[in-house]
Scaffold this motif. Sequence first.
Motif, short mmCIF file in Angstrom:
data_model
loop_
_atom_site.label_atom_id
_atom_site.label_comp_id
_atom_site.label_asym_id
_atom_site.label_seq_id
_atom_site.Cartn_x
_atom_site.Cartn_y
_atom_site.Cartn_z
N GLU A 125 33.00 70.54 13.64
CA GLU A 125 32.36 71.85 13.45
C GLU A 125 33.05 72.92 14.27
O GLU A 125 33.23 74.06 13.82
CB GLU A 125 30.87 71.77 13.81
N GLU A 131 36.28 73.89 12.49
CA GLU A 131 36.05 74.59 11.23
C GLU A 131 35.54 76.01 11.44
O GLU A 131 35.80 76.90 10.63
CB GLU A 131 35.08 73.79 10.36
N GLN A 132 34.81 76.24 12.54
CA GLN A 132 34.35 77.60 12.82
C GLN A 132 35.50 78.55 13.12
O GLN A 132 35.36 79.77 13.00
CB GLN A 132 33.38 77.57 14.01
#
Length: 393
Positions: free
Chosen positions: A97, A100-101
Amino acid sequence: MSLYSQYEKAFSNIARPFAFLDLNHLDENILFVKEHLGDKHIRIATKSIRSVEVLNYIAQSFPTSSGWMTFSAKEILFLAKKGFDYFLMGYPILEREDVEQLIPYIREGKEIVWMVDSIETWEWLQKIGEENDIILLICLDINVSTSFPFIYFGTKRSPLTEENALKDLLEKGIKHKHTKVVGLMGYEAQIAGVGDKPHEKWKRGIIPLLKRSSRANISIWRKKAVEIIESYVGKLKFVNGGGSGSLLWTVEQKEVTEITVGSAFYFPALFDQHTSLPLKPAAGFGLRVTRKPEEGVIVCHGGGYTASGALSKDKLPKVYLPEGLEFLQNEGPGEVQTPLKATGFIPKIGDTVYFRHSKAGELCERFQELIVCRDDKLDGKFRTYRGEGECFL
């Protein structure tokens, strides 16, 4: 006016405990680094600073820097939102995560380079790149520690300790089309992070000998690693080496294009062991004297700010000002109170004792702001990461 008197005047109306930043000393440390960089670029280690405002202050003096070495993907996101760019993630990560941010920022053109020392991490990044139809940039982290017959001198980090391991990784990894190798890091921790004058006196005759032998090994292996990587992927964008403690040696290494510097700016107590660094303590904290249990002993409120790493006395804060104070052998700095033995001047109840943290950026995990001074006057406040509600590791 003594430095202690300057601080007492500047901080007279500040509630204790507090962390401070001396801009005069910070400026001197910045100048020292600038004068000794030679033809190398600097990459500023955010871990050692942990304050956006201080990072910006330092960066003004290095307009051609390579960017930032960060210690968390969440930290990169935090800094990217504030307009920072050119990041080298200093350690391998596997938090999907978090990566991907950052993809929207990569699409916008921000440069983020991810650290790799294993095929598992490389393939993990490749999968994210493939799923998002984007190329993720990679830096290979080699291990430049030295394994002597009876001692391992360095840090246990990358498994890339020799040519075959590096070639094997490259042969497995370069087939991936959604990653691209652009850099190499070879951090000589045993030079940069180990002082020439260690706290334990018995080490003082050994450490210089180990360093001398290790330097030769570092230079040979890092140069060879550059040759190997470039034979597979072409010319590298950067070769990163060094740290504050090895600055004067690393600038002489031809294969290195940029040097990571962070601790040199605050010059924490642990770096007193580096005899080649004539820097000034720029950051520390002040505690109030609240007790006097007996003649020659005072007690300060707070102070148990112990640094990370192997447990030893040099991870404790160092009493800074006024001179002539030392920890009690059986107590040391405590969570809520710190007793001190006075061998000279004895502060009164209500006075202040100033300390230096052992490791640079960790001081900022304890305080929400750095109270800034120049000479005997306040010069504002700089928020720490913690002061902005952030805690990354």
